[in-house]
Design a protein around this motif. Structure first.
Motif, PDB file in Angstrom:
ATOM      1  N   LYS A  38     -35.393  28.515  23.246  1.00 37.35           N
ATOM      2  CA  LYS A  38     -34.272  27.727  23.765  1.00 37.35           C
ATOM      3  C   LYS A  38     -33.226  27.551  22.660  1.00 37.35           C
ATOM      4  N   PRO A  39     -32.287  28.486  22.533  1.00 34.50           N
ATOM      5  CA  PRO A  39     -31.314  28.403  21.443  1.00 34.50           C
ATOM      6  C   PRO A  39     -30.154  27.447  21.682  1.00 34.50           C
ATOM      7  N   THR A  40     -30.258  26.551  22.661  1.00 42.63           N
ATOM      8  CA  THR A  40     -29.131  25.671  22.955  1.00 42.63           C
ATOM      9  C   THR A  40     -28.788  24.775  21.779  1.00 42.63           C
ATOM     10  N   ALA A  41     -29.789  24.264  21.083  1.00 41.18           N
ATOM     11  CA  ALA A  41     -29.510  23.380  19.950  1.00 41.18           C
ATOM     12  C   ALA A  41     -28.803  24.150  18.849  1.00 41.18           C
ATOM     13  N   ASN A  42     -29.185  25.396  18.637  1.00 37.59           N
ATOM     14  CA  ASN A  42     -28.522  26.200  17.632  1.00 37.59           C
ATOM     15  C   ASN A  42     -27.064  26.443  18.017  1.00 37.59           C
ATOM     16  N   ALA A  43     -26.813  26.695  19.289  1.00 38.14           N
ATOM     17  CA  ALA A  43     -25.448  26.914  19.760  1.00 38.14           C
ATOM     18  C   ALA A  43     -24.629  25.640  19.612  1.00 38.14           C
ATOM     19  N   GLU A  44     -25.225  24.502  19.941  1.00 38.58           N
ATOM     20  CA  GLU A  44     -24.519  23.229  19.790  1.00 38.58           C
ATOM     21  C   GLU A  44     -24.234  22.929  18.327  1.00 38.58           C
ATOM     22  N   ALA A  45     -25.195  23.193  17.464  1.00 37.02           N
ATOM     23  CA  ALA A  45     -24.995  22.943  16.037  1.00 37.02           C
ATOM     24  C   ALA A  45     -23.883  23.843  15.494  1.00 37.02           C
ATOM     25  N   TYR A  46     -23.874  25.104  15.915  1.00 42.54           N
ATOM     26  CA  TYR A  46     -22.825  26.026  15.469  1.00 42.54           C
ATOM     27  C   TYR A  46     -21.456  25.558  15.957  1.00 42.54           C
ATOM     28  N   ALA A  47     -21.397  25.154  17.217  1.00 43.27           N
ATOM     29  CA  ALA A  47     -20.123  24.670  17.765  1.00 43.27           C
ATOM     30  C   ALA A  47     -19.653  23.435  17.017  1.00 43.27           C
ATOM     31  N   ARG A  48     -20.581  22.523  16.735  1.00 40.02           N
ATOM     32  CA  ARG A  48     -20.242  21.306  15.996  1.00 40.02           C
ATOM     33  C   ARG A  48     -19.728  21.647  14.594  1.00 40.02           C
ATOM     34  N   GLU A  49     -20.429  22.552  13.900  1.00 37.44           N
ATOM     35  CA  GLU A  49     -20.009  22.959  12.558  1.00 37.44           C
ATOM     36  C   GLU A  49     -18.639  23.635  12.587  1.00 37.44           C
ATOM     37  N   SER A  50     -18.402  24.457  13.601  1.00 38.72           N
ATOM     38  CA  SER A  50     -17.117  25.151  13.709  1.00 38.72           C
ATOM     39  C   SER A  50     -15.975  24.165  13.918  1.00 38.72           C
ATOM     40  N   ILE A  51     -16.201  23.189  14.761  1.00 40.60           N
ATOM     41  CA  ILE A  51     -15.162  22.182  15.018  1.00 40.60           C
ATOM     42  C   ILE A  51     -14.908  21.358  13.766  1.00 40.60           C
ATOM     43  N   GLU A  52     -15.985  20.956  13.081  1.00 41.93           N
ATOM     44  CA  GLU A  52     -15.826  20.187  11.839  1.00 41.93           C
ATOM     45  C   GLU A  52     -15.084  21.005  10.791  1.00 41.93           C
ATOM     46  N   PHE A  53     -15.402  22.296  10.695  1.00 44.46           N
ATOM     47  CA  PHE A  53     -14.741  23.157   9.719  1.00 44.46           C
ATOM     48  C   PHE A  53     -13.253  23.264  10.025  1.00 44.46           C
ATOM     49  N   GLU A  54     -12.908  23.472  11.285  1.00 40.37           N
ATOM     50  CA  GLU A  54     -11.499  23.621  11.659  1.00 40.37           C
ATOM     51  C   GLU A  54     -10.713  22.321  11.453  1.00 40.37           C
ATOM     52  N   ASN A  55     -11.377  21.185  11.569  1.00 44.96           N
ATOM     53  CA  ASN A  55     -10.701  19.901  11.391  1.00 44.96           C
ATOM     54  C   ASN A  55     -10.664  19.458   9.933  1.00 44.96           C
ATOM     55  N   ALA A  56     -11.369  20.154   9.065  1.00 41.70           N
ATOM     56  CA  ALA A  56     -11.450  19.766   7.650  1.00 41.70           C
ATOM     57  C   ALA A  56     -10.146  20.091   6.929  1.00 41.70           C
ATOM     58  N   PRO A  57      -9.844  19.337   5.856  1.00 37.66           N
ATOM     59  CA  PRO A  57      -8.661  19.639   5.047  1.00 37.66           C
ATOM     60  C   PRO A  57      -8.814  21.005   4.365  1.00 37.66           C
ATOM     61  N   LEU A  58      -7.713  21.561   3.915  1.00 38.38           N
ATOM     62  CA  LEU A  58      -7.693  22.899   3.337  1.00 38.38           C
ATOM     63  C   LEU A  58      -8.617  23.027   2.126  1.00 38.38           C
ATOM     64  N   HIS A  59      -8.627  22.030   1.233  1.00 38.82           N
ATOM     65  CA  HIS A  59      -9.463  22.132   0.031  1.00 38.82           C
ATOM     66  C   HIS A  59     -10.958  22.147   0.378  1.00 38.82           C
ATOM     67  N   VAL A  60     -11.340  21.474   1.449  1.00 40.20           N
ATOM     68  CA  VAL A  60     -12.737  21.480   1.885  1.00 40.20           C
ATOM     69  C   VAL A  60     -13.090  22.850   2.470  1.00 40.20           C
ATOM     70  N   LYS A  61     -12.167  23.418   3.263  1.00 42.57           N
ATOM     71  CA  LYS A  61     -12.395  24.742   3.835  1.00 42.57           C
ATOM     72  C   LYS A  61     -12.562  25.782   2.730  1.00 42.57           C
ATOM     73  N   GLU A  62     -11.722  25.692   1.698  1.00 44.89           N
ATOM     74  CA  GLU A  62     -11.797  26.650   0.594  1.00 44.89           C
ATOM     75  C   GLU A  62     -13.116  26.518  -0.158  1.00 44.89           C
ATOM     76  N   ARG A  63     -13.600  25.295  -0.348  1.00 44.92           N
ATOM     77  CA  ARG A  63     -14.878  25.084  -1.028  1.00 44.92           C
ATOM     78  C   ARG A  63     -16.026  25.670  -0.208  1.00 44.92           C
ATOM     79  N   ILE A  64     -15.995  25.441   1.114  1.00 46.34           N
ATOM     80  CA  ILE A  64     -17.043  25.968   1.990  1.00 46.34           C
ATOM     81  C   ILE A  64     -17.038  27.498   1.964  1.00 46.34           C
ATOM     82  N   LYS A  65     -15.844  28.090   2.020  1.00 44.26           N
ATOM     83  CA  LYS A  65     -15.740  29.551   1.974  1.00 44.26           C
ATOM     84  C   LYS A  65     -16.273  30.087   0.652  1.00 44.26           C
ATOM     85  N   ALA A  66     -15.959  29.412  -0.454  1.00 45.92           N
ATOM     86  CA  ALA A  66     -16.441  29.854  -1.766  1.00 45.92           C
ATOM     87  C   ALA A  66     -17.959  29.748  -1.845  1.00 45.92           C
ATOM     88  N   ASP A  67     -18.525  28.678  -1.293  1.00 45.96           N
ATOM     89  CA  ASP A  67     -19.990  28.519  -1.282  1.00 45.96           C
ATOM     90  C   ASP A  67     -20.656  29.643  -0.496  1.00 45.96           C
TER      91      ASP A  67
END
Length: 101
Positions: A38-67
């Protein structure tokens, strides 16, 4: 509405897809519990992470990309050619170019 339809079909005695409907019913009742089946939780977690990433400030996005880049570069280094011995064909090619082993 979907839960109701699933329950109605499960209530019928002649239900050909009972196992599938039971799985669907469990997924609808507990959408946050994910497993291999049942991959629904994984899909929900991915969607949640994607939304949080898109709403994050630029410096946070750059840090996540570098990591992430650091993580994948480390994996590639562990699995890459630099950690494997040269093949006979490669050594022969280098000798042909005048390089000594």
């Amino acid at each position: 509405k979907v839960k109701g339809v699933v329950q109605e079909r499960l209530a019928k005695k002649a239900c050909p897809n009972r196992a599938v409907l039971h799985t669907l019913q469990q997924m609808l009742q507990n959408p946050s519990e994910g497993t291999e089946d049942k991959p629904t939780a994984n899909a929900e977690a991915y969607a949640r992470e994607s939304i949080e990433f898109e709403n994050a400030p630029l410096h946070v996005k750059e840090r996540i990309k570098a990591d992430k880049a650091r993580h994948f570069a480390q994996q590639a280094g562990q699995q890459g050619m630099e950690n494997k011995p040269a093949t006979d064909k490669q050594c022969s090619f280098l000798r042909g170019l005048g390089c000594a082993k």
